[in-house]
Write an enzyme that holds these catalytic residues in place. Sequence first.
Site, PDB file in Angstrom:
ATOM      1  CE  LYS A  94      -3.950   1.508   0.319  1.00 21.09           C
ATOM      2  NZ  LYS A  94      -4.957   1.164   0.825  1.00 21.09           N
ATOM      3  CD  GLU A 136      -5.245  -0.812   3.878  1.00 22.00           C
ATOM      4  OE1 GLU A 136      -5.818  -1.458   2.522  1.00 22.00           O
ATOM      5  OE2 GLU A 136      -5.945   0.328   3.671  1.00 22.00           O
ATOM      6  CG  ASP A 137      -6.152  -4.687   5.352  1.00 22.88           C
ATOM      7  OD1 ASP A 137      -7.542  -4.304   3.591  1.00 22.88           O
ATOM      8  OD2 ASP A 137      -5.049  -5.518   4.740  1.00 22.88           O
ATOM      9  CG  ASP A 162     -10.619  -2.150   4.773  1.00 25.64           C
ATOM     10  OD1 ASP A 162      -9.024  -2.347   3.243  1.00 25.64           O
ATOM     11  OD2 ASP A 162      -9.391  -2.391   5.359  1.00 25.64           O
ATOM     12  CG  ASN A 286     -11.457  -9.733  -5.530  1.00 28.05           C
ATOM     13  OD1 ASN A 286     -11.562  -9.975  -6.525  1.00 28.05           O
ATOM     14  ND2 ASN A 286     -10.839  -8.365  -5.567  1.00 28.05           N
TER      15      ASN A 286
END
Length: 755
Positions: A94, A136-137, A162, A286
């Site tokens: 990232k 993130e995440d 996200d 995904n």
Amino acid sequence: MDDDFRRAALDYHRLPRPGKLTIEPTKRMASQRDLALAYSPGVAAACEEIAADPDKAWDYTTRGNMVAVITNGTAVLGLGNIGPLASKPVMEGKAVLFKRFAGIDSIDIEVDALDPDRFVEVVAALEPSFGAINLEDIKAPECFEIERRLRERMNIPVFHDDQHGTAIIVAAAIRNGLLVQGKRLEDVKLVNTGGGAAALACLDLLVEMGLRRENVTVCDVEGVVYSGRPGLDPTKARYAQETNARTLPEVLDGADIFLGLSAPRVLKGEWLSKLGPRPLVLALANPEPEILPEAVRAARPDAIVATGRTDYPNQVNNVLCFPFIFRGALDAGATTINEAMKVAAVEAIAALARVEASEVVAAAYGGTAPVFGPEYIIPKPFDPRLILEIAPAVAKAAMDSGVARRPIQDFVAYKADLSRFVYRSGNLMRPVQELAKSKPARIVFSEGEDERTLRAVQTVLDEGTALPILIGRAAVVAEKVKALGLRMAIGSSVTVLHPEEHTELFQPLVSLYQEKVGRRGITPEAAARRVSNRPAVAASLLLEAGRADAAIIGGRSDWMREWEHVLAIVGKRADVSRAYALSAVIIQGATLFFVDTHLLIDPTAEQLAEMTLLAAEEMGRFGITPKVALLSHSSFGASGAPSARKMREALKLIRAAAPGLEVDGEMHGDAAIVPAIRAKAVRDPKLEGMANLLVFPNIDAANIAFNLVKAVSDGLQVGPMLLGMNKPIHVLVPSVTARGIANLAAVAGSEVRRG
């Protein structure tokens, strides 16, 4: 992934050195003085300025261009809760994307803190180090609380990508998908599967943009989110519906949009008939979506489908937005990324898909450019124009909504500065583009049917640097313009001419050509055939006859052959002995000019002096002060070889003709680039710093050096530019890109303006 791909991925992360990031100094540290300025005592001056005014940190440190990518590893990609250490490759990736797409420096920080209170304390304490935070995440529902508390405590943007990055891309896809399908956001019914952080952020943004909350139904692993459902998560409760439906098939009737952010195969093909006419199906799980696009097309050919995968059209990918949102937020000194900034990003992304695809995107499609429609409703992630559209829109929204601490004063200049991320030639070309724009010249392009030329002409029109004339068949040009999705108007903004279609115009030019070449063994009949069959001849004649102000020739055939046509028709200036070719290569941190790279095999001292003065004049159009090095195998008289003596004689002639020009020689190539080497070779060098105009004893040396530097440095070529011609005209090499054609058109236009 298969075993081969897995091994390739591991090698990619391990070799030639572990990881994907490094830190490079931005300042020279080659002397004691450099160290004194960088650290003690010089660093104290910067510290004192920041202590007196904290905003000065943006002027004296990297903070204004530094983003932290922070996670606790609880919801990593499709891997789940793998912990902070195992998440590091993702966070490094990232950070690399920030740098690659928007020039933002970024550091990944993996925090070993499952407890939200501890995580918030750790991140909040980092505020002095960064200009923004990218979360993130982090798993739901903790991610909502963590982001809310950090935004309340920190005076810099905190953005959970996200959630919001996904929401922005989804909203842009829906905006354009509804446009194609002839529907309005205010009127549609949406069904979502997932109900997680990303899904709720998508719904919140769509509601902000006009979607009616009562038209939204959410389904999660327990079924429909309905009012009064036992144990309902408060974050989902705002989308709970008064309904007796309990399963996904029950709520699909009449839906205009299916938004899947959930799990594979949750949407069945047999249910698609329940959807309303011309639906949007966004199956974004995904790596396997809620339903495969081919299944949707089989059951509902009237549907538009988007996924998160690269192997299908309409890929919804966060990289489309997050680097550029942060770019705009940082540049405006925003204290947060608010709803207005997110909506501005949505509209900018959606608008970009509605104009023709760039040359880069076309190349990724095997040369066929996607056109706005059912299979192209959002731009591709590698479209280089994203930063030019999103960052200014976000910065302006930050200013309009009152969260910008460093408002941008000149958006035209700001957008021009951003162009360095799009085109490496941006900074170099800006002065000649401005000069060309001051009064656009009539520029004829010989290869008017070539796709690169057509893309270049669209760029020229957008930038306002020329009034284009194309040599080509009108029907062929119109067909290609339509196929490429270009916006130029044939007959108004662009003139298309062809000798066989405009005989009244070109017949006198055949006579002119015969006058030029009649004593070179070319009969009148052969002259007429050349005018009809060789676009370079037709374009050069238009220029020579005054029907155009400048010309761009070739690009599809042998350079030297095209040059011979140009020389025969346009010729050289009366005040020079011959024409020369100047090429530039843009490398990291510098631009080097090379002369003569294409025309003169073994110049005399007089010709070397002449080409140097012409090249220095041309560099002035770029706003660059020439620093000239005459190169040789010899340094400052060390050799008596003829080539060395020739360079020394050229130096005398140049200094006599232009005493104010900074020039020295003869010298080795490394002495031209490194001042310290030059200083060791001669006591009183007449050249300061790094040379930027390199003059060679012959064409072999010039061409070899130019191509070696270009290849080793991954440099970008500009030119060759013809020097000493009677009128502004340049010949393209076959490898030229559309951007390269537009660049040479700007050079030609600037030459018209300056005369």
